[in-house]
Design an enzyme around this catalytic site. Sequence first.
Site, PDB file in Angstrom:
ATOM      1  N   TYR A  68      65.684 -71.015 -18.514  1.00 16.38           N
ATOM      2  CA  TYR A  68      65.877 -70.090 -19.638  1.00 16.38           C
ATOM      3  C   TYR A  68      65.720 -68.648 -19.174  1.00 16.38           C
ATOM      4  O   TYR A  68      66.492 -67.765 -19.542  1.00 16.38           O
ATOM      5  CB  TYR A  68      64.859 -70.397 -20.750  1.00 16.38           C
ATOM      6  CG  TYR A  68      65.103 -69.598 -22.003  1.00 16.38           C
ATOM      7  CD1 TYR A  68      65.870 -70.127 -23.046  1.00 16.38           C
ATOM      8  CD2 TYR A  68      64.583 -68.310 -22.135  1.00 16.38           C
ATOM      9  CE1 TYR A  68      66.113 -69.385 -24.193  1.00 16.38           C
ATOM     10  CE2 TYR A  68      64.827 -67.564 -23.282  1.00 16.38           C
ATOM     11  CZ  TYR A  68      65.582 -68.097 -24.305  1.00 16.38           C
ATOM     12  OH  TYR A  68      65.824 -67.365 -25.435  1.00 16.38           O
ATOM     13  N   PHE A 120      91.512 -52.228 -27.356  1.00 12.31           N
ATOM     14  CA  PHE A 120      91.950 -53.580 -27.705  1.00 12.31           C
ATOM     15  C   PHE A 120      91.483 -53.901 -29.127  1.00 12.31           C
ATOM     16  O   PHE A 120      90.596 -53.235 -29.655  1.00 12.31           O
ATOM     17  CB  PHE A 120      91.394 -54.597 -26.694  1.00 12.31           C
ATOM     18  CG  PHE A 120      91.932 -55.977 -26.936  1.00 12.31           C
ATOM     19  CD1 PHE A 120      93.280 -56.248 -26.780  1.00 12.31           C
ATOM     20  CD2 PHE A 120      91.098 -57.002 -27.356  1.00 12.31           C
ATOM     21  CE1 PHE A 120      93.780 -57.514 -27.036  1.00 12.31           C
ATOM     22  CE2 PHE A 120      91.599 -58.269 -27.612  1.00 12.31           C
ATOM     23  CZ  PHE A 120      92.944 -58.526 -27.449  1.00 12.31           C
ATOM     24  N   ASP A 121      92.064 -54.956 -29.747  1.00  7.15           N
ATOM     25  CA  ASP A 121      91.786 -55.172 -31.176  1.00  7.15           C
ATOM     26  C   ASP A 121      90.330 -55.543 -31.480  1.00  7.15           C
ATOM     27  O   ASP A 121      89.766 -55.083 -32.469  1.00  7.15           O
ATOM     28  CB  ASP A 121      92.759 -56.176 -31.807  1.00  7.15           C
ATOM     29  CG  ASP A 121      92.796 -57.509 -31.101  1.00  7.15           C
ATOM     30  OD1 ASP A 121      92.301 -57.581 -29.968  1.00  7.15           O
ATOM     31  OD2 ASP A 121      93.321 -58.479 -31.668  1.00  7.15           O
ATOM     32  N   ASP A 211      86.387 -50.333 -20.245  1.00  2.22           N
ATOM     33  CA  ASP A 211      86.590 -51.687 -20.737  1.00  2.22           C
ATOM     34  C   ASP A 211      87.319 -52.371 -19.586  1.00  2.22           C
ATOM     35  O   ASP A 211      88.515 -52.185 -19.383  1.00  2.22           O
ATOM     36  CB  ASP A 211      87.422 -51.662 -22.018  1.00  2.22           C
ATOM     37  CG  ASP A 211      87.766 -53.069 -22.501  1.00  2.22           C
ATOM     38  OD1 ASP A 211      87.587 -54.031 -21.721  1.00  2.22           O
ATOM     39  OD2 ASP A 211      88.222 -53.221 -23.646  1.00  2.22           O
ATOM     40  N   ALA A 213      88.066 -55.476 -18.410  1.00  2.00           N
ATOM     41  CA  ALA A 213      88.499 -56.886 -18.401  1.00  2.00           C
ATOM     42  C   ALA A 213      89.455 -57.195 -17.235  1.00  2.00           C
ATOM     43  O   ALA A 213      89.404 -58.264 -16.650  1.00  2.00           O
ATOM     44  CB  ALA A 213      89.164 -57.229 -19.731  1.00  2.00           C
ATOM     45  N   LYS A 254      89.015 -62.829 -18.017  1.00  2.00           N
ATOM     46  CA  LYS A 254      90.277 -62.404 -17.399  1.00  2.00           C
ATOM     47  C   LYS A 254      90.042 -62.338 -15.881  1.00  2.00           C
ATOM     48  O   LYS A 254      90.128 -63.346 -15.196  1.00  2.00           O
ATOM     49  CB  LYS A 254      90.723 -61.054 -17.959  1.00  2.00           C
ATOM     50  CG  LYS A 254      91.271 -61.119 -19.385  1.00  2.00           C
ATOM     51  CD  LYS A 254      90.216 -61.080 -20.428  1.00  2.00           C
ATOM     52  CE  LYS A 254      90.774 -60.872 -21.817  1.00  2.00           C
ATOM     53  NZ  LYS A 254      89.752 -61.111 -22.851  1.00  2.00           N
ATOM     54  N   HIS A 446      95.077 -61.175 -37.680  1.00  2.12           N
ATOM     55  CA  HIS A 446      96.163 -61.924 -37.032  1.00  2.12           C
ATOM     56  C   HIS A 446      95.719 -63.292 -36.519  1.00  2.12           C
ATOM     57  O   HIS A 446      96.532 -64.166 -36.305  1.00  2.12           O
ATOM     58  CB  HIS A 446      96.797 -61.108 -35.905  1.00  2.12           C
ATOM     59  CG  HIS A 446      95.828 -60.711 -34.844  1.00  2.12           C
ATOM     60  ND1 HIS A 446      94.824 -59.786 -35.056  1.00  2.12           N
ATOM     61  CD2 HIS A 446      95.682 -61.125 -33.571  1.00  2.12           C
ATOM     62  CE1 HIS A 446      94.121 -59.651 -33.963  1.00  2.12           C
ATOM     63  NE2 HIS A 446      94.610 -60.448 -33.042  1.00  2.12           N
TER      64      HIS A 446
HETATM   65  N1  PM9 Z   1      91.600 -59.962 -24.870  1.00  2.00           N
HETATM   66  C1  PM9 Z   1      93.677 -61.101 -24.967  1.00  2.00           C
HETATM   67  O1  PM9 Z   1      94.322 -62.116 -25.227  1.00  2.00           O
HETATM   68  C2  PM9 Z   1      91.634 -62.268 -25.839  1.00  2.00           C
HETATM   69  C3  PM9 Z   1      91.484 -62.219 -27.293  1.00  2.00           C
HETATM   70  S1  PM9 Z   1      92.924 -62.167 -28.278  1.00  2.00           S
HETATM   71  C4  PM9 Z   1      93.687 -63.679 -28.049  1.00  2.00           C
HETATM   72  O2  PM9 Z   1      94.195 -60.091 -24.470  1.00  2.00           O
HETATM   73  C5  PM9 Z   1      90.164 -56.204 -23.672  1.00  2.00           C
HETATM   74  C6  PM9 Z   1      90.965 -55.205 -22.940  1.00  2.00           C
HETATM   75  C7  PM9 Z   1      90.670 -57.447 -23.953  1.00  2.00           C
HETATM   76  C8  PM9 Z   1      89.858 -58.403 -24.662  1.00  2.00           C
HETATM   77  C9  PM9 Z   1      90.340 -59.663 -25.004  1.00  2.00           C
HETATM   78  C10 PM9 Z   1      88.547 -58.017 -25.023  1.00  2.00           C
HETATM   79  C11 PM9 Z   1      87.625 -58.957 -25.728  1.00  2.00           C
HETATM   80  C12 PM9 Z   1      88.097 -56.762 -24.726  1.00  2.00           C
HETATM   81  N2  PM9 Z   1      88.919 -55.887 -24.066  1.00  2.00           N
HETATM   82  O3  PM9 Z   1      88.034 -62.075 -25.786  1.00  2.00           O
HETATM   83  O4  PM9 Z   1      85.791 -61.279 -26.385  1.00  2.00           O
HETATM   84  O5  PM9 Z   1      91.899 -57.747 -23.548  1.00  2.00           O
HETATM   85  O6  PM9 Z   1      86.213 -62.035 -24.087  1.00  2.00           O
HETATM   86  O7  PM9 Z   1      87.180 -59.929 -24.847  1.00  2.00           O
HETATM   87  C13 PM9 Z   1      92.252 -61.069 -25.225  1.00  2.00           C
HETATM   88  P1  PM9 Z   1      86.789 -61.411 -25.309  1.00  2.00           P
END
Ligand code: PM9
Length: 454
Positions: A68, A120-121, A211, A213, A254, A446
């Site tokens: 843990y 991002f959304d 950000d 990713a 990613k 969406h």
């Molecule tokens: N991105 C994508 O498909 C997954 C969710 S929508 C199907 O592009 C950025 C630049 C992203 C992102 C997720 C996140 C959130 C933050 N920043 O999905 O929570 O492209 O791990 O990350 C998606 P998490």
Amino acid sequence: MPEPYKIKMVEPIRLIPPDERRRKLFDAHYNLFALRAEDVFIDLLTDSGTGAMSDCQWAGIMCGDEAYAGSRSYYNLESVCREIFGHRYMVPVHQGRGAENVLFSLLIKPGQMVVGNMHFDTTKAHIELKGGLPVNCVVRDAYNTSVSGLFKGNVDIDRLERLITENGPEKIAFILITVTCNSVGGQPVSMANIREVRRVAEKYNLRLFLDAARFAENAYFIKNREEGYGDKSITEIVREMFSLADGFTMSAKKDGLVNIGGLIGIKEDRELYNQVRAAMVPIEGFPTYGGLAGRDMEALARGLREVVDESYLRARIGQVEYLGGRLLSAGIPIQQPVGGHAVFVDAGKFLPHIPYDQFPGQALAIELYLEAGVRAVEIGSFLLGRDLVSGTQLKSPLELLRLTIPRRVYTNNHMDYVAEALANIRQRRDGIRGVRITEEPKVLRHFTAKLELV
Ligand code: PM9
């Protein structure tokens, strides 16, 4: 060069007949997120958590330390992060939005803006949930899919500085650069641009976060497109990118090459790190596991080492470029040049007879599933949503269909099949109808909204 790996395990996929696809889509209320994955032949919904792990990562799963507190896998991950990103502090989180939730709750005061290239959304949603105002400041070329630019994910520096001086630095919570910039087509941000944003941030005493990713894909583009970086290793470029930031949020699903996971990184601000650690406990978990199992952290530590391998990145981005090339030669309009993780079809140009409020990107996603069992995702007005105050539908500057390529999963034969499907749809595009929403939640609609054909 071919991919620098061979395939040791396969997972069967199946194309269900056209009439069944039509029925499944009807039952899913024309929202492709509501389809069962087993009814999808080629799944290009997202590159998030859908990649294939290596044998070394799977071996790491067996070595995960599930303590843990103070797990060995946590310390492995911490030392890999320090080595690759050069930031002193990091905490694991369950995925990117967990990082956004924790960090933004500490940094945003109601009414403050978060300025970036294009959020991002989920990022936009978390800024808004904390009472903040997300502001996009990407260069203008990003909105023109047929203008080729080397770094269409760059921040418009003049606009950024104007925003700060017009509103006052106290109105800005922090600056956030998304690398690569997902929402405009996985377009990269140059090192020069990150450095310029850093200069502006220092001038007004603002923090700069990444950000991150798709940090490795961004570094690959810098190596291949920006003067002075051709001879540097991907890791050297990554270190330089991160040295310009005060911290980062990362969805590790990613470029972490794992199916679940995320990170918050903090370069040297110990006080902020202590605040993050305290905020973690009720939200994500104790800071040495942060919502992840020990085995997840072990797989991530190994994934981060693998993703900075240049031959991997060459094959990865080469495959995305391959699909882009096939589509261009079939006369299909796409965001150019293609980005790192996906090909973005310009659905607004492909289906010019469908207005933005009948969602051309979604109409094309529906048609692609009907044609070939391929699932893709709309990135346009449907995703953008409504004005928070008036409730009117916002008009996205781009109506895109994203063909997102999972890492190390599909072959170029799959890419050919997708390109042929879109070429077939092109023949009958004038007869394609738009969609309207029949039911929607207030936030991130969406994912769960219901639709019908117009
Ligand atoms: N991105 C994508 O498909 C997954 C969710 S929508 C199907 O592009 C950025 C630049 C992203 C992102 C997720 C996140 C959130 C933050 N920043 O999905 O929570 O492209 O791990 O990350 C998606 P998490």
